[in-house]
Structures are given as C-alpha cells and as structure tokens.
Design an enzyme around this catalytic site. Structure first.
Site, PDB file in Angstrom:
ATOM      1  CG  ASN B 410      -1.991   1.062   1.153  1.00  9.47           C
ATOM      2  OD1 ASN B 410      -1.865   2.033   0.424  1.00  9.47           O
ATOM      3  ND2 ASN B 410      -3.037   0.921   1.934  1.00  9.47           N
ATOM      4  CG  ASP B 411       1.630   3.066   3.656  1.00  8.11           C
ATOM      5  OD1 ASP B 411       0.556   3.577   3.285  1.00  8.11           O
ATOM      6  OD2 ASP B 411       1.806   2.620   4.793  1.00  8.11           O
TER       7      ASP B 411
END
Lengths: 103, 484
Positions: B410-411
C-alpha cells in the site's frame, strides 16, 4: 571529582577501547545495502550475546541458592541470544546464497 | 597541588590468564571481521560464521581459564547444563520459525540478551568490592556500570518483548499524549534512582536492595511504555534501537569485569546498531525522533477531494489481461508475506513466463516488515535472483509496463509520496506503479496501510481492485489462467 578523575585514570585503557570501538562500529557498518539490513541487525544481535561470558562468570562464582538460580537463568538466556541469533542469521543468509547460485 | 594517589595494580602472570586474554583478542577481531563481512552480500554468510566462532572461543576460554580473585569458574556442571539447555531451545526456535516471523524472532532473542545483562547486574550489585566502598562510598565506577547495565538491560528486555508482541499481532498500538509525559517522568525517575543509590551513604550495598528492586520495576515499565505508542511499521527501527541498547548493556558488563571481549562486542554492536537504526530511518525517509514520538498516523487523512470510484475486476478479466500482456511487474508488500502467498506469486509468475510474458518483481527497500525482508521471502519461494529488481532500477521502465500487479502493498506504491507535500509520507521513495498502463491491486479490503493514509492509486482510472486474501486471490487467478 577526585573519584571521577581517578576512575578515568584507572580505566584509561578501557575508555580507549570504547572510543575506538565506537568509531570502528560506525566505519564497519556504513555503506551496507538495504537488502542486508535485516541479516546485519540479526548478526549484530547475536554478537551482543557476548553478555553470556558475563553470565558464566557470575554463575561460576555463585554460592547462595538465589544467585545460583538467577545465574542459571542468565546463562540460559544469554545462550538463547547467541545460538538463536546466529542460527536465524544463517537461515536468512542461506536464502541469499541459494538465489545467487541460480544467477 | 598534584596529590599522588597510590593505586596498586599488581599484575599476576599465569599461562591460563594469558591464554584467556589472547582468546578474547581473537574473539574481538573475529567479531569485527564478522560484522564487516556481514555488510557485503557475497561474504555475509561467512561473516556470520566467523562471529559465531569468535563467540565460541570467548565462551570456552572463559569456562576454562577465567579466574576471579584466584578462584576458577565453579558450578561447571550447571553452567554446561544451562548452555546446553539454551542451545537446544534457541536452535529449535530459530529453525522452526516461519521466515515471515523473522523480525519478531530477532526481537525475542534481543530481549533475552537484555534480560541476561540485567540479571548479571542484579546479582553483582550486592557484591561490589568492600574496598571500593570504603574508599569512595557508593559513588564508584562499579556501582555506576552495574546500575546502567540493570537499567538498559531491563528496558531492552521489556521493550523487545512488546515489540515481539506487536509484530506477532498480539499487542496493539496505544497512542496518547499522556503516555509521552509518563515516559519522560519515568526516565527522570530512573536517573533519580541512580543518583539516589550512588549518593546514599550506605556502607553495605545490601541495604539498598529494596531501592534496586524498585528501580528494576520502573525500568521494566519504562521499557513497555517506551515501545507501546510506536506503530507497527516502525518496529524494525525500534528493534534495531533496542539491539544497540543491549549491546551497551553488555559493554557495561565488560567494564565491570574488565573483560575486553564483552567490551568490544558490546560497544561494537552499540555503535553499529545505532548507525543501522539511522540508516533504516533514512530508507523510510523519517527521522529517528519522528519514529520514537510516533508522527505517523497522527496526520489525519487529507480531505476526501475529487477521487474516482473504486473499480473491481473479475478474476477472468484479470487472467486475460495478465496472460496477453508483454510485460508484467509484480509489486509485493507485507500483505503477501502475511498470507504466505510468496510461493503462489512465484507460480503465477512461472505460468505467465511460460506463455511468453516478461515478469519481474519490483522490490521496495522497506517492503515487508524489515528492510530486505521481501528479498528473503521471495528467495525462500525460489524466485530467481535476476527477477527481483530494485525500486530505482525498475521505476524508469514502469511506463512501458502493461500490468503492475500490487499484492498486499500500500504505502510503498502511494503516489501521494511524490505528489502531495502535505502527506506524511511525502518524499518517501516509491515504486511508480501508477505509471504502468494497467494496475491490478490485490488487497484484503479498503483498509489503509501502516501509515494510515488514503492511497489515490486505488481510485485511478486505470486501476482495478481484486479484493480478498492474497493467497486465495492468487490461487483463483492461477486456476483462471489455466483455463485460458
């Protein structure tokens, strides 16, 4: 004040070792690729298991039951740190080796 | 003016004594070489073994030749028993544990070392040499190193156990400003205890045992509360920091026993560990202070401005898209590791490669739970080395990539790191998944990543979501491709 100065004088060699070791530690580690951060941390983790030597010394001169029990515990925990640390690091690095063979 | 103080330093030479010292020198050199070799990929494994040999030499020499006040090491039976017990348990744990659980294991072993250092301090305190106390009272060097060893060792132990619990998902994060204040109070309290014990006029250290026990308790509580507010994603940094703490605690023992092996080993790890901690922070574009204070997660997600809609993709569409692409890049994240899906990812990659697709993996330096963790996991699944491409090398090729498959990351693919200066992760290097022609994101749900911020990649027009556990999704996807 005098006590502190005397302490420094008596332990001057130790203080030398400490200062040089600090620089050495910094020097040895710099430029490590990010890929190796984890194994390196794990390897360093195993090296501070050298505290086991201290635990053996305490245990070796223990007489009272309480000290014996605590000393035994200290040796067990210190060994866990050393053996676990080195074996885990080796397992991680084994993975790297395998993939390099296939290269 | 210059008063001469007589210090009697008698040197008693004995063969055993000098073999011991030589062994310690050899051990120290092996530690240094080991650490040096550990920082290069080709020599890393040998370096680890060298350091282990150094440790073996130091331990054996201590048992055989160490003498304190002329007395050799006693209780040998118990000592060897304890070593055997520790070896068996340590070995079994280290060999049995899943590769994904590596970080918490390192934390666990680190805690053991800290506990050992604290126990040594606890036992040595009542035995501080009477001569020293007669001359200087409690304010002498030995008392200081014992107290520091106790404090640092217990903080490291308690902190490592909490870090272990967090990585293992047993303990959640507690974030509160009150905690920060309490932590500062506890730290001041600990220093207060050291000052109190050292300045007390006690002639027998045993009188101070109650104060020592209270200090131990405070140190343990501080260790717990110190790690408590720090987020899961920052755990590697914390473990590395605690690792250097334990190194320092071991070095305190070296001072106490005049033991060079403990001193060099401990300090080396202390300083190397500190540098490593800072390097890790750099890799995540954070400062150490930021990590400890816990700035992540505090920043509220930016206002939900014009975002597209989430578009899901069916398994068959995803299969077709992948199978008829020229170039596919798989971007693995921790979600893949948690779901133990690295083997399936490799299977997908093999199938696509057989049908002529060029498949590569984009490895973000901090993908997974620790820097380098993802490389280890994929190597475990037999993914060939040349398919793993570092972030900087793959990013220029991303625009020519037909499909970027983001699995449980995600990040590390959040374009906000490049586009949005108000984002807490702004400036962090990312894998430029958003530049690929198509993006398939495999994700459990719409939850946020560890930085707890929205990811605009998921709302982009060319992004398609495939919700579900990474392992199940991959399994189904592979079945689909087989039917094509």
């Amino acid at each position: 004040m005098e006590g502190a100065l005397e302490f420094i004088y008596i332990n001057r060699e130790m203080i030398f070792i400490v200062i040089l070791s600090i620089f050495l530690g910094v020097e040895v580690i710099s430029n490590v690729p990010a890929v190796l951060h984890t194994p390196l941390m794990s390897g360093a983790n195993a090296i501070h298991g050298v505290v086991l030597v201290g635990a053996i010394i305490v245990m070796g001169h223990a007489e009272a039951t309480l000290t014996m029990v605590l000393g035994f515990l200290a040796v067990v925990l210190g060994t866990l740190n050393v053996v676990g640390g080195f074996v885990v690091t080796d397992r991680m690095l084994e993975m790297f080796k395998k993939k390099q063979k296939k290269k | 003016m210059d008063k001469v103080i007589e210090i009697s330093e008698t040197i008693k030479f004995s063969i055993g004594g000098s073999i011991l010292e030589i062994s310690y020198i050899i051990a120290s050199v092996l530690f240094i070489f080991g650490l040096k070799m550990l920082s290069h990929p080709e020599t890393a494994r040998r370096g680890n073994i060298w350091a282990a040999v150094g440790m073996g030499i130091a331990v054996v020499a201590t048992i055989l030749f160490h003498k304190m006040a002329g007395e050799p090491i006693g209780n040998i039976g118990y000592i060897i028993g304890a070593i055997v017990l520790g070896t068996v348990i340590g070995w079994i744990i280290a060999v049995k544990v899943q590769m994904t659980a590596m970080p918490q294991l390192v934390s666990f072993f680190n805690g053991m070392g800290g506990a050992s250092a604290a126990l040594i301090a606890l036992m040595e305190f009542p035995h501080v040499e009477q001569e020293l106390i007669a001359q200087y009272g409690m304010a002498n060097g030995n008392v200081l190193v014992i107290l520091l060893g106790l404090m640092i060792g217990s903080v490291s132990f308690a902190g490592s156990m909490v870090a272990f619990g967090k990585l293992d998902g047993r303990i959640g994060d507690i974030k509160s400003t009150a905690l920060r204040v309490i932590n500062i109070i506890l730290l001041v309290l600990l220093i207060g205890f050291i000052v109190y014990i050292m300045s007390s006029g006690a002639t027998d250290p045993r009188e101070l045992m109650p104060a020592l026990y209270v200090m131990l308790a405070v140190a343990l509580i501080y260790g717990v509360l110190f790690v408590m507010p720090i987020g899961g994603a920052d755990m590697p940094v914390v473990i590395s920091l605690l690792n250097s703490f334990t190194g320092i605690a071991a070095a305190m023992g070296g001072f106490l026993y005049n033991n060079q092996a403990m001193l060099t080993g401990g300090i080396l790890v202390g300083s190397a560990g500190t540098i490593l901690t800072i390097l890790m922070c750099h890799a995540m574009n954070r400062s150490l202070f930021n990590v400890i204070v816990g700035a992540f997660g505090k920043a509220a997600a930016g206002a939900g401005d014009e975002r597209g809609a989430i578009r899901e993709v069916s398994l068959s569409d995803a299969a077709v898209l992948l199978n008829y692409s020229q170039r596919v890049v798989i971007i693995p994240g921790y979600g893949l590791a948690v779901a133990q899906a690295q083997h399936l990812a490799h299977e997908l990659d093999k199938m696509l490669t057989e049908s002529g697709v060029d498949v590569k993996y984009a490895i973000h330096p901090v993908a997974g739970r620790m820097p380098g963790h993802m490389n280890v996991l994929l190597a475990e699944a037999d993914v060939p080395y040349d398919k793993l491409v570092e972030m900087e090398d793959i990013n220029p090729d991303m625009p020519n990539t037909d499909v970027a498959v983001v699995i449980g990351a995600n990040d590390v693919v959040n374009p906000a790191a490049e586009e949005d200066p108000s984002s807490p992760i702004y400036g962090m290097p990312i894998v430029k998944a958003h530049e690929a022609k198509n993006i398939i994101v495999m994700k459990r749900g719409m939850g946020k990543g560890y930085a707890a911020i929205e990811n605009n990649l998921f709302y982009a027009d060319k992004t398609r979501m495939l919700f579900g556990n990474a392992k199940e999704s991959l399994q189904k996807l592979i079945e689909e491709i087989k039917t094509l």
